[in-house]
Motif scaffolding. Structure first.
Motif, PDB file in Angstrom:
ATOM      1  N   VAL A 285      22.804  11.181  -5.842  1.00 16.35           N
ATOM      2  CA  VAL A 285      22.678  11.432  -7.275  1.00 16.35           C
ATOM      3  C   VAL A 285      23.700  12.470  -7.744  1.00 16.35           C
ATOM      4  N   LEU A 286      23.807  13.576  -7.000  1.00 17.31           N
ATOM      5  CA  LEU A 286      24.692  14.653  -7.435  1.00 17.31           C
ATOM      6  C   LEU A 286      26.160  14.220  -7.416  1.00 17.31           C
ATOM      7  N   SER A 287      26.518  13.316  -6.510  1.00 21.95           N
ATOM      8  CA  SER A 287      27.905  12.856  -6.493  1.00 21.95           C
ATOM      9  C   SER A 287      28.272  12.192  -7.810  1.00 21.95           C
ATOM     10  N   ARG A 288      27.335  11.491  -8.414  1.00 20.35           N
ATOM     11  CA  ARG A 288      27.571  10.872  -9.715  1.00 20.35           C
ATOM     12  C   ARG A 288      27.655  11.918 -10.825  1.00 20.35           C
ATOM     13  N   GLU A 289      26.799  12.911 -10.742  1.00 20.81           N
ATOM     14  CA  GLU A 289      26.763  13.925 -11.798  1.00 20.81           C
ATOM     15  C   GLU A 289      27.994  14.823 -11.785  1.00 20.81           C
ATOM     16  N   LEU A 290      28.563  15.073 -10.600  1.00 29.53           N
ATOM     17  CA  LEU A 290      29.697  15.985 -10.497  1.00 29.53           C
ATOM     18  C   LEU A 290      31.044  15.282 -10.396  1.00 29.53           C
ATOM     19  N   GLY A 291      31.012  13.948 -10.294  1.00 25.81           N
ATOM     20  CA  GLY A 291      32.262  13.202 -10.213  1.00 25.81           C
ATOM     21  C   GLY A 291      33.246  13.488 -11.341  1.00 25.81           C
ATOM     22  N   PRO A 292      32.796  13.582 -12.602  1.00 24.76           N
ATOM     23  CA  PRO A 292      33.738  13.856 -13.686  1.00 24.76           C
ATOM     24  C   PRO A 292      34.501  15.178 -13.528  1.00 24.76           C
ATOM     25  N   ARG A 293      33.983  16.076 -12.702  1.00 24.59           N
ATOM     26  CA  ARG A 293      34.673  17.349 -12.469  1.00 24.59           C
ATOM     27  C   ARG A 293      35.541  17.304 -11.205  1.00 24.59           C
ATOM     28  N   GLY A 294      35.631  16.156 -10.589  1.00 24.46           N
ATOM     29  CA  GLY A 294      36.441  16.042  -9.389  1.00 24.46           C
ATOM     30  C   GLY A 294      35.801  16.666  -8.164  1.00 24.46           C
ATOM     31  N   ILE A 295      34.505  16.948  -8.227  1.00 24.90           N
ATOM     32  CA  ILE A 295      33.777  17.540  -7.096  1.00 24.90           C
ATOM     33  C   ILE A 295      33.188  16.407  -6.263  1.00 24.90           C
ATOM     34  N   THR A 296      33.467  16.418  -4.963  1.00 23.50           N
ATOM     35  CA  THR A 296      32.879  15.423  -4.076  1.00 23.50           C
ATOM     36  C   THR A 296      31.610  15.972  -3.442  1.00 23.50           C
ATOM     37  N   VAL A 297      30.648  15.069  -3.202  1.00 24.77           N
ATOM     38  CA  VAL A 297      29.373  15.440  -2.590  1.00 24.77           C
ATOM     39  C   VAL A 297      29.066  14.405  -1.516  1.00 24.77           C
ATOM     40  N   ASN A 298      28.991  14.842  -0.279  1.00 25.57           N
ATOM     41  CA  ASN A 298      28.748  13.920   0.823  1.00 25.57           C
ATOM     42  C   ASN A 298      27.740  14.487   1.809  1.00 25.57           C
ATOM     43  N   ALA A 299      27.030  13.586   2.473  1.00 29.50           N
ATOM     44  CA  ALA A 299      26.178  13.973   3.598  1.00 29.50           C
ATOM     45  C   ALA A 299      26.960  13.759   4.888  1.00 29.50           C
ATOM     46  N   LEU A 300      26.700  14.604   5.862  1.00 25.68           N
ATOM     47  CA  LEU A 300      27.291  14.484   7.191  1.00 25.68           C
ATOM     48  C   LEU A 300      26.141  14.383   8.181  1.00 25.68           C
ATOM     49  N   SER A 301      26.088  13.283   8.925  1.00 23.12           N
ATOM     50  CA  SER A 301      24.962  13.038   9.829  1.00 23.12           C
ATOM     51  C   SER A 301      25.410  13.100  11.280  1.00 23.12           C
ATOM     52  N   PRO A 302      25.163  14.223  11.949  1.00 20.39           N
ATOM     53  CA  PRO A 302      25.476  14.307  13.378  1.00 20.39           C
ATOM     54  C   PRO A 302      24.528  13.440  14.197  1.00 20.39           C
ATOM     55  N   GLY A 303      24.997  13.039  15.367  1.00 24.45           N
ATOM     56  CA  GLY A 303      24.126  12.417  16.351  1.00 24.45           C
ATOM     57  C   GLY A 303      23.621  13.486  17.308  1.00 24.45           C
ATOM     58  N   PHE A 304      23.394  13.115  18.558  1.00 26.82           N
ATOM     59  CA  PHE A 304      22.925  14.070  19.560  1.00 26.82           C
ATOM     60  C   PHE A 304      24.024  15.107  19.803  1.00 26.82           C
ATOM     61  N   THR A 305      23.695  16.364  19.551  1.00 26.23           N
ATOM     62  CA  THR A 305      24.699  17.426  19.602  1.00 26.23           C
ATOM     63  C   THR A 305      24.176  18.588  20.427  1.00 26.23           C
ATOM     64  N   ASP A 306      25.066  19.253  21.110  1.00 27.85           N
ATOM     65  CA  ASP A 306      24.720  20.353  22.010  1.00 27.85           C
ATOM     66  C   ASP A 306      24.343  21.607  21.224  1.00 27.85           C
ATOM     67  N   THR A 307      23.117  21.611  20.697  1.00 26.34           N
ATOM     68  CA  THR A 307      22.556  22.789  20.023  1.00 26.34           C
ATOM     69  C   THR A 307      21.152  23.017  20.561  1.00 26.34           C
ATOM     70  N   ASP A 308      20.501  24.130  20.132  1.00 25.98           N
ATOM     71  CA  ASP A 308      19.137  24.388  20.628  1.00 25.98           C
ATOM     72  C   ASP A 308      18.121  23.392  20.119  1.00 25.98           C
ATOM     73  N   LEU A 309      18.459  22.556  19.141  1.00 25.94           N
ATOM     74  CA  LEU A 309      17.517  21.560  18.645  1.00 25.94           C
ATOM     75  C   LEU A 309      17.422  20.339  19.560  1.00 25.94           C
ATOM     76  N   LEU A 310      18.340  20.197  20.509  1.00 26.83           N
ATOM     77  CA  LEU A 310      18.316  19.051  21.418  1.00 26.83           C
ATOM     78  C   LEU A 310      17.696  19.472  22.743  1.00 26.83           C
ATOM     79  N   PRO A 311      16.468  18.994  23.046  1.00 27.62           N
ATOM     80  CA  PRO A 311      15.793  19.404  24.283  1.00 27.62           C
ATOM     81  C   PRO A 311      16.574  18.989  25.528  1.00 27.62           C
ATOM     82  N   ALA A 312      16.490  19.811  26.572  1.00 33.00           N
ATOM     83  CA  ALA A 312      17.203  19.534  27.816  1.00 33.00           C
ATOM     84  C   ALA A 312      16.785  18.183  28.395  1.00 33.00           C
ATOM     85  N   ARG A 313      15.505  17.826  28.223  1.00 35.12           N
ATOM     86  CA  ARG A 313      15.000  16.586  28.829  1.00 35.12           C
ATOM     87  C   ARG A 313      15.638  15.340  28.218  1.00 35.12           C
ATOM     88  N   ASP A 314      16.189  15.459  27.011  1.00 33.69           N
ATOM     89  CA  ASP A 314      16.740  14.301  26.315  1.00 33.69           C
ATOM     90  C   ASP A 314      18.251  14.158  26.470  1.00 33.69           C
TER      91      ASP A 314
END
Length: 243
Positions: free
Chosen positions: A168-197
């Protein structure tokens, strides 16, 4: 792309560790002055600032509970006071609760939606009000919204909500040349990824490994750059081929 963010000001939430830290450092390496936003980790946040400054960059750390809108306002006030108008916002702060839906309590729901949805909503609102035309907004989601996992109803539900904010926001801010995107990581080496997985996660990728925070930071830095001017309202997957 080195140095292509010179003169720009970036706010990166949840940047004392993990993906957020890598993004903050990468943006600084490419020339941006960076505001490191964090909730609890004073020591690690200070280390991020020190790392950026040691590399010749500019950074400050600001503690803020972003589920409180007044704290979001304070964060942007500090950013503008220290560095001037804001060009880049990376909304990365998040928490996770992993348990079956039937075991989730009202407290779990309220906590996670405050941490992952309310905080992002008001960060995006402040960004839209403050940032310069031609700016870049990147919201960290997760590849999990494209997959089927048990015990993640609250986490994936919260991430699904912010993906809709992006569209929604990408449409609202497009006239100002502002881009709005989501970035979706996969399994990444952070504390949120359990060792067992981790072994199973690595096997799911054609590269035979899990991602690093630096892998995700490189994609975020691209989306924050002038080169990404023709990409908006998208959910960019960075999952090493897993989804």
């Amino acid at each position: 792309m080195t140095g292509n963010l010179s003169g720009r000001v970036a706010v990166v939430t949840g940047s004392s560790r993990g993906i957020g830290r890598a993004v903050a450092v990468r943006l600084a390496e490419r020339g941006a002055a960076v505001v490191v936003s964090y909730l609890k980790n004073d020591g690690p946040a200070g280390e991020v600032v020190e790392q950026i400054e040691a590399g010749g960059g500019k950074a400050i750390a600001v503690r803020a509970d972003l589920s409180v809108p007044a704290n979001v306002t304070h964060l942007f006030d500090r950013a503008e006071h220290e560095f001037g108008s804001i060009d880049i916002v990376v909304a990365n702060a998040a928490d996770a609760i992993v348990k079956p839906l039937v075991d989730c309590t009202e407290g779990d729901f309220d906590h996670l939606f405050a941490a992952n949805v309310k905080s992002v909503f008001f960060t995006l609102k402040e960004a839209a009000l403050r940032m310069r035309d031609g700016g870049r907004i990147v919201v960290t989601s997760t590849g999990g919204t494209k997959m089927f996992f048990t015990e993640t109803s609250l986490y994936l539900g919260s991430k699904g909500a912010i993906e809709q904010f992006v569209r929604v926001l990408s449409r609202e801010l497009g006239p100002r040349g502002i881009t709005v995107n989501a970035l979706s990581p996969g399994f990444t080496d952070t504390d949120l990824l359990p060792a067992r997985d981790r072994e199973v996660a690595a096997d799911m990728s054609p590269f035979g490994r899990i991602g690093t925070p630096g892998d995700i930071a490189d994609v975020a830095a691209f989306l924050a750059s002038p080169d990404a001017r023709w990409i908006t309202g998208q959910n960019i997957g960075a999952g090493g081929g897993v989804f």
